[in-house]
Design a protein around this motif. Structure first.
Motif, PDB file in Angstrom:
ATOM      1  N   VAL A   1     -23.496  62.232  46.348  1.00  0.00           N
ATOM      2  CA  VAL A   1     -23.720  63.260  47.372  1.00  0.00           C
ATOM      3  C   VAL A   1     -22.418  63.974  47.701  1.00  0.00           C
ATOM      4  CG1 VAL A   1     -24.493  63.703  49.735  1.00  0.00           C
ATOM      5  CG2 VAL A   1     -25.711  62.032  48.322  1.00  0.00           C
ATOM      6  N   VAL A   2     -21.343  63.214  47.839  1.00  0.00           N
ATOM      7  CA  VAL A   2     -20.027  63.808  48.126  1.00  0.00           C
ATOM      8  C   VAL A   2     -19.622  64.774  47.010  1.00  0.00           C
ATOM      9  CG1 VAL A   2     -17.558  63.265  48.343  1.00  0.00           C
ATOM     10  CG2 VAL A   2     -19.263  61.923  49.604  1.00  0.00           C
ATOM     11  N   ASN A   3     -19.864  64.394  45.763  1.00  0.00           N
ATOM     12  CA  ASN A   3     -19.537  65.262  44.628  1.00  0.00           C
ATOM     13  C   ASN A   3     -20.384  66.533  44.633  1.00  0.00           C
ATOM     14  OD1 ASN A   3     -17.544  63.565  43.649  1.00  0.00           O
ATOM     15  ND2 ASN A   3     -18.935  62.475  42.288  1.00  0.00           N
ATOM     16  N   ILE A   4     -21.662  66.412  44.950  1.00  0.00           N
ATOM     17  CA  ILE A   4     -22.539  67.590  45.020  1.00  0.00           C
ATOM     18  C   ILE A   4     -22.076  68.525  46.136  1.00  0.00           C
ATOM     19  CG2 ILE A   4     -24.894  68.373  45.551  1.00  0.00           C
ATOM     20  CD1 ILE A   4     -25.849  65.706  44.208  1.00  0.00           C
ATOM     21  N   LEU A   5     -21.707  67.965  47.269  1.00  0.00           N
ATOM     22  CA  LEU A   5     -21.210  68.791  48.379  1.00  0.00           C
ATOM     23  C   LEU A   5     -19.989  69.597  47.940  1.00  0.00           C
ATOM     24  CD1 LEU A   5     -21.554  66.282  51.350  1.00  0.00           C
ATOM     25  CD2 LEU A   5     -22.745  68.478  51.129  1.00  0.00           C
ATOM     26  N   HIS A   6     -19.117  68.955  47.185  1.00  0.00           N
ATOM     27  CA  HIS A   6     -17.903  69.635  46.719  1.00  0.00           C
ATOM     28  C   HIS A   6     -18.220  70.687  45.658  1.00  0.00           C
ATOM     29  CE1 HIS A   6     -14.006  69.743  44.356  1.00  0.00           C
ATOM     30  NE2 HIS A   6     -13.749  70.338  45.505  1.00  0.00           N
ATOM     31  N   GLN A   7     -19.038  70.318  44.679  1.00  0.00           N
ATOM     32  CA  GLN A   7     -19.338  71.229  43.572  1.00  0.00           C
ATOM     33  C   GLN A   7     -20.191  72.421  43.992  1.00  0.00           C
ATOM     34  OE1 GLN A   7     -21.142  68.596  40.717  1.00  0.00           O
ATOM     35  NE2 GLN A   7     -19.201  67.671  40.128  1.00  0.00           N
ATOM     36  N   GLU A   8     -21.222  72.181  44.802  1.00  0.00           N
ATOM     37  CA  GLU A   8     -22.168  73.241  45.131  1.00  0.00           C
ATOM     38  C   GLU A   8     -21.818  74.022  46.396  1.00  0.00           C
ATOM     39  OE1 GLU A   8     -26.273  72.140  44.969  1.00  0.00           O
ATOM     40  OE2 GLU A   8     -26.017  71.029  43.098  1.00  0.00           O
ATOM     41  N   PHE A   9     -21.078  73.388  47.317  1.00  0.00           N
ATOM     42  CA  PHE A   9     -20.803  74.049  48.593  1.00  0.00           C
ATOM     43  C   PHE A   9     -19.319  74.172  48.911  1.00  0.00           C
ATOM     44  CE2 PHE A   9     -25.022  72.200  48.804  1.00  0.00           C
ATOM     45  CZ  PHE A   9     -25.772  73.254  49.280  1.00  0.00           C
ATOM     46  N   GLY A  10     -18.466  73.615  48.060  1.00  0.00           N
ATOM     47  CA  GLY A  10     -17.028  73.694  48.299  1.00  0.00           C
ATOM     48  C   GLY A  10     -16.577  72.869  49.496  1.00  0.00           C
ATOM     49  N   ILE A  11     -17.378  71.885  49.872  1.00  0.00           N
ATOM     50  CA  ILE A  11     -17.063  71.037  51.025  1.00  0.00           C
ATOM     51  C   ILE A  11     -16.464  69.729  50.513  1.00  0.00           C
ATOM     52  CG2 ILE A  11     -18.023  69.741  52.960  1.00  0.00           C
ATOM     53  CD1 ILE A  11     -20.207  71.921  53.139  1.00  0.00           C
ATOM     54  N   LYS A  12     -15.245  69.436  50.962  1.00  0.00           N
ATOM     55  CA  LYS A  12     -14.561  68.212  50.544  1.00  0.00           C
ATOM     56  C   LYS A  12     -14.553  67.215  51.691  1.00  0.00           C
ATOM     57  CE  LYS A  12     -11.395  70.504  47.372  1.00  0.00           C
ATOM     58  NZ  LYS A  12      -9.976  70.701  47.014  1.00  0.00           N
ATOM     59  N   ILE A  13     -15.252  66.089  51.482  1.00  0.00           N
ATOM     60  CA  ILE A  13     -15.202  64.971  52.419  1.00  0.00           C
ATOM     61  C   ILE A  13     -15.031  63.701  51.592  1.00  0.00           C
ATOM     62  CG2 ILE A  13     -16.597  66.087  54.217  1.00  0.00           C
ATOM     63  CD1 ILE A  13     -18.967  64.331  53.291  1.00  0.00           C
ATOM     64  N   THR A  14     -14.617  62.649  52.260  1.00  0.00           N
ATOM     65  CA  THR A  14     -14.443  61.376  51.552  1.00  0.00           C
ATOM     66  C   THR A  14     -15.770  60.627  51.498  1.00  0.00           C
ATOM     67  OG1 THR A  14     -13.891  60.154  53.560  1.00  0.00           O
ATOM     68  CG2 THR A  14     -12.043  61.193  52.353  1.00  0.00           C
ATOM     69  N   ASN A  15     -15.850  59.694  50.562  1.00  0.00           N
ATOM     70  CA  ASN A  15     -17.022  58.829  50.478  1.00  0.00           C
ATOM     71  C   ASN A  15     -17.192  58.054  51.779  1.00  0.00           C
ATOM     72  OD1 ASN A  15     -17.101  59.685  47.811  1.00  0.00           O
ATOM     73  ND2 ASN A  15     -16.257  57.785  47.009  1.00  0.00           N
ATOM     74  N   SER A  16     -16.081  57.628  52.341  1.00  0.00           N
ATOM     75  CA  SER A  16     -16.098  56.875  53.584  1.00  0.00           C
ATOM     76  C   SER A  16     -16.678  57.703  54.730  1.00  0.00           C
ATOM     77  CB  SER A  16     -14.682  56.416  53.924  1.00  0.00           C
ATOM     78  OG  SER A  16     -14.647  55.774  55.161  1.00  0.00           O
ATOM     79  N   TYR A  17     -16.276  58.960  54.815  1.00  0.00           N
ATOM     80  CA  TYR A  17     -16.775  59.837  55.887  1.00  0.00           C
ATOM     81  C   TYR A  17     -18.274  60.049  55.735  1.00  0.00           C
ATOM     82  CZ  TYR A  17     -17.152  63.656  59.193  1.00  0.00           C
ATOM     83  OH  TYR A  17     -17.526  64.429  60.259  1.00  0.00           O
ATOM     84  N   TYR A  18     -18.726  60.254  54.512  1.00  0.00           N
ATOM     85  CA  TYR A  18     -20.161  60.420  54.300  1.00  0.00           C
ATOM     86  C   TYR A  18     -20.907  59.147  54.711  1.00  0.00           C
ATOM     87  CZ  TYR A  18     -24.740  61.249  52.432  1.00  0.00           C
ATOM     88  OH  TYR A  18     -26.100  61.392  52.340  1.00  0.00           O
ATOM     89  N   GLY A  19     -20.359  58.002  54.374  1.00  0.00           N
ATOM     90  CA  GLY A  19     -20.968  56.731  54.772  1.00  0.00           C
ATOM     91  C   GLY A  19     -21.076  56.613  56.287  1.00  0.00           C
ATOM     92  N   MET A  20     -20.050  57.097  56.986  1.00  0.00           N
ATOM     93  CA  MET A  20     -20.083  57.064  58.453  1.00  0.00           C
ATOM     94  C   MET A  20     -21.159  58.006  59.001  1.00  0.00           C
ATOM     95  SD  MET A  20     -16.126  56.620  59.674  1.00  0.00           S
ATOM     96  CE  MET A  20     -15.314  57.678  58.465  1.00  0.00           C
ATOM     97  N   ILE A  21     -21.397  59.114  58.313  1.00  0.00           N
ATOM     98  CA  ILE A  21     -22.477  60.023  58.722  1.00  0.00           C
ATOM     99  C   ILE A  21     -23.818  59.301  58.583  1.00  0.00           C
ATOM    100  CG2 ILE A  21     -23.729  62.141  58.133  1.00  0.00           C
ATOM    101  CD1 ILE A  21     -20.997  63.353  57.343  1.00  0.00           C
ATOM    102  N   GLU A  22     -24.025  58.617  57.466  1.00  0.00           N
ATOM    103  CA  GLU A  22     -25.271  57.867  57.262  1.00  0.00           C
ATOM    104  C   GLU A  22     -25.443  56.772  58.306  1.00  0.00           C
ATOM    105  OE1 GLU A  22     -25.837  56.276  53.336  1.00  0.00           O
ATOM    106  OE2 GLU A  22     -26.382  58.236  52.506  1.00  0.00           O
ATOM    107  N   GLN A  23     -24.358  56.133  58.679  1.00  0.00           N
ATOM    108  CA  GLN A  23     -24.427  55.043  59.649  1.00  0.00           C
ATOM    109  C   GLN A  23     -24.558  55.540  61.089  1.00  0.00           C
ATOM    110  OE1 GLN A  23     -24.714  51.746  58.989  1.00  0.00           O
ATOM    111  NE2 GLN A  23     -24.925  52.485  56.895  1.00  0.00           N
ATOM    112  N   GLY A  24     -24.364  56.835  61.300  1.00  0.00           N
ATOM    113  CA  GLY A  24     -24.453  57.388  62.642  1.00  0.00           C
ATOM    114  C   GLY A  24     -23.162  57.272  63.424  1.00  0.00           C
ATOM    115  N   ALA A  25     -22.087  56.840  62.755  1.00  0.00           N
ATOM    116  CA  ALA A  25     -20.792  56.704  63.414  1.00  0.00           C
ATOM    117  C   ALA A  25     -20.085  58.047  63.554  1.00  0.00           C
ATOM    118  CB  ALA A  25     -19.907  55.729  62.645  1.00  0.00           C
ATOM    119  N   ARG A  26     -20.438  59.012  62.721  1.00  0.00           N
ATOM    120  CA  ARG A  26     -19.869  60.367  62.768  1.00  0.00           C
ATOM    121  C   ARG A  26     -20.995  61.380  62.680  1.00  0.00           C
ATOM    122  NH1 ARG A  26     -16.017  58.127  64.396  1.00  0.00           N
ATOM    123  NH2 ARG A  26     -13.996  57.904  63.397  1.00  0.00           N
ATOM    124  N   ASN A  27     -20.769  62.496  63.339  1.00  0.00           N
ATOM    125  CA  ASN A  27     -21.712  63.605  63.252  1.00  0.00           C
ATOM    126  C   ASN A  27     -21.087  64.711  62.409  1.00  0.00           C
ATOM    127  OD1 ASN A  27     -23.809  62.595  64.926  1.00  0.00           O
ATOM    128  ND2 ASN A  27     -22.506  62.983  66.696  1.00  0.00           N
TER     129      ASN A  27
END
Length: 80
Positions: free
Chosen positions: A23-49
């Motif tokens: 998902v992180v790779n797709i975000l970068h390739q298709e939308f130019g959005i760079k986030i870490t795997n860890s940050y995405y995991g925190m979004i899934e866990q509800g720790a980050r919005n």
């Protein structure tokens, strides 16, 4: 505010047989959005919005409305 695990987001990812890194790779390739795997995991866990831009991109990846992933729907008991 209590964190709420985003089970819909996790299930959408798993339905596509994707890892969080995919998902992180797709975000970068298709939308130019760079986030870490860890940050995405925190979004899934509800720790980050996510930002609105990131939330919209995630909803587009999974082809669902942003509200289905990021907003909890509660019914007003008085209406029923």
């Amino acid at each position: 505010m209590a964190k709420i695990k985003r089970t819909k987001l996790v299930s959408l990812r798993k339905e596509n047989f994707w890892s969080q890194k995919d998902v992180v790779n797709i975000l970068h390739q298709e939308f130019g959005i760079k986030i870490t795997n860890s940050y995405y995991g925190m979004i899934e866990q509800g720790a980050r919005n996510p930002t609105l831009k990131l939330g919209v991109a995630i909803s587009k990846i999974f082809n669902v409305g942003i509200d289905e992933i990021f907003f909890e729907h509660q019914h007003n008991k008085m209406l029923f």
